[in-house]
Design a protein around this motif. Structure first.
Motif, mmCIF file in Angstrom:
data_model
loop_
_atom_site.group_PDB
_atom_site.id
_atom_site.type_symbol
_atom_site.label_atom_id
_atom_site.label_comp_id
_atom_site.label_asym_id
_atom_site.label_seq_id
_atom_site.Cartn_x
_atom_site.Cartn_y
_atom_site.Cartn_z
ATOM 1 N N ARG A 189 0.830 -1.275 0.032
ATOM 2 C CA ARG A 189 0.077 -0.200 0.030
ATOM 3 C C ARG A 189 1.074 1.387 -0.045
ATOM 4 O O ARG A 189 2.030 1.052 0.597
ATOM 5 N N THR A 190 0.194 2.364 -0.583
ATOM 6 C CA THR A 190 1.064 3.606 -0.598
ATOM 7 C C THR A 190 0.111 4.746 -0.142
ATOM 8 O O THR A 190 -1.182 4.508 -0.305
ATOM 9 N N THR A 191 0.590 5.890 0.050
ATOM 10 C CA THR A 191 -0.283 7.056 0.304
ATOM 11 C C THR A 191 -0.126 7.909 -0.982
ATOM 12 O O THR A 191 0.909 8.083 -1.720
ATOM 13 N N LEU A 192 -1.355 8.359 -1.640
ATOM 14 C CA LEU A 192 -1.459 9.185 -2.896
ATOM 15 C C LEU A 192 -1.855 10.472 -2.345
ATOM 16 O O LEU A 192 -2.909 10.523 -1.701
ATOM 17 N N TYR A 193 -1.377 11.410 -2.968
ATOM 18 C CA TYR A 193 -1.819 12.857 -2.786
ATOM 19 C C TYR A 193 -1.999 13.309 -4.190
ATOM 20 O O TYR A 193 -1.076 13.098 -5.082
ATOM 21 N N ALA A 194 -2.794 14.387 -4.341
ATOM 22 C CA ALA A 194 -3.195 15.037 -5.511
ATOM 23 C C ALA A 194 -3.298 16.461 -5.165
ATOM 24 O O ALA A 194 -3.594 17.080 -4.295
ATOM 25 N N VAL A 224 -12.245 16.228 -16.538
ATOM 26 C CA VAL A 224 -11.406 15.208 -16.212
ATOM 27 C C VAL A 224 -10.831 15.072 -14.771
ATOM 28 O O VAL A 224 -11.063 13.948 -14.359
ATOM 29 N N LEU A 225 -10.886 16.216 -14.501
ATOM 30 C CA LEU A 225 -10.122 16.531 -13.202
ATOM 31 C C LEU A 225 -11.307 16.121 -12.114
ATOM 32 O O LEU A 225 -11.108 15.146 -11.061
ATOM 33 N N GLN A 226 -12.435 16.444 -12.156
ATOM 34 C CA GLN A 226 -13.565 16.021 -11.254
ATOM 35 C C GLN A 226 -14.089 14.543 -11.224
ATOM 36 O O GLN A 226 -14.286 13.928 -10.317
ATOM 37 N N VAL A 227 -13.739 13.909 -12.553
ATOM 38 C CA VAL A 227 -13.855 12.576 -12.366
ATOM 39 C C VAL A 227 -12.905 11.866 -11.662
ATOM 40 O O VAL A 227 -13.034 10.983 -10.716
ATOM 41 N N PHE A 228 -11.689 12.095 -11.795
ATOM 42 C CA PHE A 228 -10.445 11.833 -11.086
ATOM 43 C C PHE A 228 -10.580 11.959 -9.655
ATOM 44 O O PHE A 228 -10.518 11.072 -8.897
ATOM 45 N N LEU A 229 -10.974 13.190 -9.104
ATOM 46 C CA LEU A 229 -11.217 13.417 -7.885
ATOM 47 C C LEU A 229 -12.299 12.752 -7.277
ATOM 48 O O LEU A 229 -12.240 12.259 -6.028
ATOM 49 N N GLU A 265 -14.075 7.945 -3.801
ATOM 50 C CA GLU A 265 -14.744 6.738 -3.461
ATOM 51 C C GLU A 265 -13.540 5.642 -2.923
ATOM 52 O O GLU A 265 -13.906 5.089 -2.065
ATOM 53 N N LEU A 266 -12.268 5.827 -3.220
ATOM 54 C CA LEU A 266 -11.307 5.097 -3.012
ATOM 55 C C LEU A 266 -10.947 5.273 -1.445
ATOM 56 O O LEU A 266 -10.720 4.339 -0.643
ATOM 57 N N ILE A 267 -10.927 6.568 -1.072
ATOM 58 C CA ILE A 267 -10.761 6.881 0.460
ATOM 59 C C ILE A 267 -12.042 6.234 1.098
ATOM 60 O O ILE A 267 -11.739 5.853 2.476
ATOM 61 N N GLU A 268 -13.219 6.391 0.749
ATOM 62 C CA GLU A 268 -14.403 6.005 1.610
ATOM 63 C C GLU A 268 -14.593 4.399 1.350
ATOM 64 O O GLU A 268 -15.416 3.772 2.366
#
Length: 51
Positions: free
Chosen positions: A19-24, A34-39, A44-47
């Motif tokens: 596992r790793t931590t991802l920052y944006a 595209v940014l909105q879809v990515f966010l 969803e992944l965080i939740e």
């Protein structure tokens, strides 16, 4: 089924999977769809509970 790629070997990751931590970083006022879809995907992944 994965597409064939010459010289590429697919292997199952050992459990538990690494596992790793991802920052944006992004501009808060960026209206890019595209940014909105990515966010939304990241939210969803965080939740989603992880095993």
């Amino acid at each position: 089924m994965r597409p064939a790629s010459a010289g590429v070997v697919y292997r199952t990751l050992a459990q538990p999977a690494p596992r790793t931590t991802l920052y944006a970083a992004y501009r808060k006022d960026d209206p890019s769809p595209v940014l909105q879809v990515f966010l939304n995907i990241m939210r969803e992944l965080i939740e989603t509970p992880q095993p």
